[in-house]
Design a protein around this motif. Sequence first.
Motif, PDB file in Angstrom:
ATOM      1  N   VAL A 101       5.278  35.690  32.648  1.00 63.46           N
ATOM      2  CA  VAL A 101       5.349  37.153  32.695  1.00 63.46           C
ATOM      3  C   VAL A 101       5.283  37.596  34.149  1.00 63.46           C
ATOM      4  O   VAL A 101       4.314  37.312  34.862  1.00 63.46           O
ATOM      5  CB  VAL A 101       4.208  37.802  31.891  1.00 63.46           C
ATOM      6  N   VAL A 102       6.332  38.278  34.583  1.00 59.14           N
ATOM      7  CA  VAL A 102       6.469  38.728  35.969  1.00 59.14           C
ATOM      8  C   VAL A 102       6.495  40.242  35.999  1.00 59.14           C
ATOM      9  O   VAL A 102       7.243  40.867  35.253  1.00 59.14           O
ATOM     10  CB  VAL A 102       7.783  38.198  36.584  1.00 59.14           C
ATOM     11  N   THR A 104       7.031  43.570  38.793  1.00 61.61           N
ATOM     12  CA  THR A 104       7.673  43.800  40.085  1.00 61.61           C
ATOM     13  C   THR A 104       6.965  44.878  40.905  1.00 61.61           C
ATOM     14  O   THR A 104       7.523  45.403  41.863  1.00 61.61           O
ATOM     15  CB  THR A 104       9.149  44.206  39.880  1.00 61.61           C
ATOM     16  N   SER A 105       5.742  45.213  40.525  1.00 62.37           N
ATOM     17  CA  SER A 105       4.984  46.241  41.226  1.00 62.37           C
ATOM     18  C   SER A 105       4.490  45.731  42.565  1.00 62.37           C
ATOM     19  O   SER A 105       3.918  44.641  42.652  1.00 62.37           O
ATOM     20  CB  SER A 105       3.793  46.679  40.363  1.00 62.37           C
ATOM     21  N   GLY A 106       4.664  46.514  43.609  1.00 64.78           N
ATOM     22  CA  GLY A 106       4.155  46.120  44.908  1.00 64.78           C
ATOM     23  C   GLY A 106       2.656  46.287  45.025  1.00 64.78           C
ATOM     24  O   GLY A 106       1.976  45.501  45.674  1.00 64.78           O
ATOM     25  N   ALA A 107       2.111  47.306  44.374  1.00 71.00           N
ATOM     26  CA  ALA A 107       0.705  47.645  44.531  1.00 71.00           C
ATOM     27  C   ALA A 107      -0.226  46.741  43.741  1.00 71.00           C
ATOM     28  O   ALA A 107      -1.411  46.657  44.039  1.00 71.00           O
ATOM     29  CB  ALA A 107       0.477  49.102  44.121  1.00 71.00           C
ATOM     30  N   ASN A 108       0.291  46.051  42.731  1.00 69.27           N
ATOM     31  CA  ASN A 108      -0.551  45.259  41.839  1.00 69.27           C
ATOM     32  C   ASN A 108      -0.364  43.774  42.072  1.00 69.27           C
ATOM     33  O   ASN A 108       0.736  43.301  42.372  1.00 69.27           O
ATOM     34  CB  ASN A 108      -0.216  45.571  40.380  1.00 69.27           C
ATOM     35  N   ALA A 125       3.175  38.043  40.045  1.00 69.24           N
ATOM     36  CA  ALA A 125       3.591  39.302  40.673  1.00 69.24           C
ATOM     37  C   ALA A 125       4.663  38.955  41.692  1.00 69.24           C
ATOM     38  O   ALA A 125       4.396  38.210  42.636  1.00 69.24           O
ATOM     39  CB  ALA A 125       2.409  39.992  41.340  1.00 69.24           C
ATOM     40  N   ILE A 126       5.877  39.446  41.483  1.00 69.91           N
ATOM     41  CA  ILE A 126       7.003  39.156  42.388  1.00 69.91           C
ATOM     42  C   ILE A 126       7.644  40.493  42.764  1.00 69.91           C
ATOM     43  O   ILE A 126       8.336  41.109  41.968  1.00 69.91           O
ATOM     44  CB  ILE A 126       8.036  38.231  41.729  1.00 69.91           C
ATOM     45  N   HIS A 127       7.378  40.920  43.987  1.00 67.52           N
ATOM     46  CA  HIS A 127       7.821  42.249  44.418  1.00 67.52           C
ATOM     47  C   HIS A 127       8.880  42.155  45.505  1.00 67.52           C
ATOM     48  O   HIS A 127       8.627  41.615  46.591  1.00 67.52           O
ATOM     49  CB  HIS A 127       6.626  43.042  44.955  1.00 67.52           C
ATOM     50  N   PRO A 128      10.089  42.659  45.235  1.00 62.39           N
ATOM     51  CA  PRO A 128      11.106  42.682  46.291  1.00 62.39           C
ATOM     52  C   PRO A 128      10.797  43.778  47.312  1.00 62.39           C
ATOM     53  O   PRO A 128      10.637  44.942  46.949  1.00 62.39           O
ATOM     54  CB  PRO A 128      12.396  42.982  45.523  1.00 62.39           C
ATOM     55  N   ALA A 129      10.697  43.391  48.571  1.00 62.94           N
ATOM     56  CA  ALA A 129      10.401  44.358  49.632  1.00 62.94           C
ATOM     57  C   ALA A 129      11.687  45.057  50.045  1.00 62.94           C
ATOM     58  O   ALA A 129      12.231  44.852  51.134  1.00 62.94           O
ATOM     59  CB  ALA A 129       9.759  43.647  50.820  1.00 62.94           C
ATOM     60  N   CYS A 146      12.999  39.774  51.334  1.00 60.23           N
ATOM     61  CA  CYS A 146      11.711  39.096  51.221  1.00 60.23           C
ATOM     62  C   CYS A 146      10.984  39.576  49.962  1.00 60.23           C
ATOM     63  O   CYS A 146      11.071  40.750  49.602  1.00 60.23           O
ATOM     64  CB  CYS A 146      10.861  39.367  52.451  1.00 60.23           C
ATOM     65  N   PHE A 147      10.284  38.670  49.293  1.00 60.23           N
ATOM     66  CA  PHE A 147       9.571  38.970  48.056  1.00 60.23           C
ATOM     67  C   PHE A 147       8.099  38.593  48.210  1.00 60.23           C
ATOM     68  O   PHE A 147       7.787  37.435  48.504  1.00 60.23           O
ATOM     69  CB  PHE A 147      10.147  38.177  46.877  1.00 60.23           C
ATOM     70  N   GLY A 148       7.213  39.564  48.004  1.00 64.54           N
ATOM     71  CA  GLY A 148       5.787  39.285  48.019  1.00 64.54           C
ATOM     72  C   GLY A 148       5.349  38.716  46.684  1.00 64.54           C
ATOM     73  O   GLY A 148       5.513  39.364  45.652  1.00 64.54           O
ATOM     74  N   ILE A 149       4.806  37.498  46.684  1.00 60.12           N
ATOM     75  CA  ILE A 149       4.442  36.841  45.431  1.00 60.12           C
ATOM     76  C   ILE A 149       2.936  36.590  45.371  1.00 60.12           C
ATOM     77  O   ILE A 149       2.294  36.246  46.357  1.00 60.12           O
ATOM     78  CB  ILE A 149       5.206  35.510  45.231  1.00 60.12           C
ATOM     79  N   THR A 150       2.382  36.782  44.179  1.00 60.84           N
ATOM     80  CA  THR A 150       0.980  36.496  43.896  1.00 60.84           C
ATOM     81  C   THR A 150       0.911  35.763  42.572  1.00 60.84           C
ATOM     82  O   THR A 150       1.590  36.153  41.616  1.00 60.84           O
ATOM     83  CB  THR A 150       0.135  37.787  43.827  1.00 60.84           C
TER      84      THR A 150
END
Length: 303
Positions: A101-102, A104-108, A125-129, A146-150
Motif C-alpha cells: 500500500v503506497v 503519495t502524500s508529501g506531508a505523511n 510513502a512514495i511522494h513525487p517532488a 525525485c521521489f521522497g520514500i519512507t
Amino acid sequence: MGTPHGLRPARLKVGIISAGRVGTALGVALEDAEHVVVACSAISTASRQRAERRLPDTPVLPVDEVAGSAELLILAVPDAELATLVAGLAATSAVTPGAIVVHTSGANGIGVLAPLTEQGSVPLAIHPAMTFTGADEDIARLPGTCFGITAADEIGYAIAQSLVLEIGGEPFRVREDARTLYHAALAHASNHLVTVIADALEALRAAIAGQELLGQELVGDYPGGLAERVIAPLARAALENTLHRGQAALTGPVARGDAAAVAAHLAALTEVDPDLAEAYRAASLRTAQRAHAPKEVFEVLNR
C-alpha cells in the motif's frame, strides 16, 4: 539506472484510488514499466474523463473493489482525505493481506497507514517532488523526478526504491519524523515561488500598462503576455544560478545594501497594492538576513 542489487519487483496488479492528476500519471508510468493497472476509482466527472483518457483499458470501480483487486494499491488522494480513506479500508478489511500500500502524500510518512499495516499490508510513502497540473507534461516529467520514500524496514525501502527506479525517477530516503519538514521545504520552493512571480507580474503590469509602443500588444492580466516575457528570463536565470551557485547568486538592492532603493520600492509597491508591498517587505527582510545587509536596510524594512 537499474534497480538496487538487481532487485526487480514482479509484475504487479495495480489499483489506484483515485484517478486524479497524480494517480493517473503514476498509473501510466507503471504500465510503461509493464505493471498492469487493473482498477481505479473515480468519482468526479473530471476524474472519470482523466481515467478514460490516460488509462482507457482500466475499469472504474468502487473503492473497496479497487482495493481488493490490487497487489500494489496506490492511495493518491489529497492529504486531508488520506487518514479517513485508510480508516475506511481497514474497517471493511478491503485490502488483501500482503498487498503493498503506497500513498503519495508529501506531508505523511507510513504512520498514517498503520490501520492497514496491522492487517498485513506493506506500507510505503512514495511522494513525487513535482507539481501536477493534469496536462500530459505531468507524465513526461516523471522520469528524472525525485521521489521522497519512507518505509518500515529495509525490505520496504528496497521495494520503494525499485518501483521509483522502474519509472525513471530518483528515490531518496526521508525519515518518518522528517516528513513534515521535507514537505514544508517543497511547499516553500514551489507554492511560494508561484506567489512571488505572480506578485512581480502584477507590479510590472502596473508599471508598463498604457504606454505600449506602436504596434505592440496591449499589456493585460492574461498569462503569456509581455509582462511574462520580461520576467521569464530573469526568473529562470535567478533559479538556475541559485541551484548552481547557491547564495552567490543573490543580487539586487538588498544584497548591495542600497537602503534608499529598498525604501523607494516599498513606496511604489504600496501605491499599487499595500499587501504586495508587505510581501516584498517580508521577502526582503529574509534576503537581508541571508545577505548580512547593513543596518540601514533593516531600518527601512522594520519601519
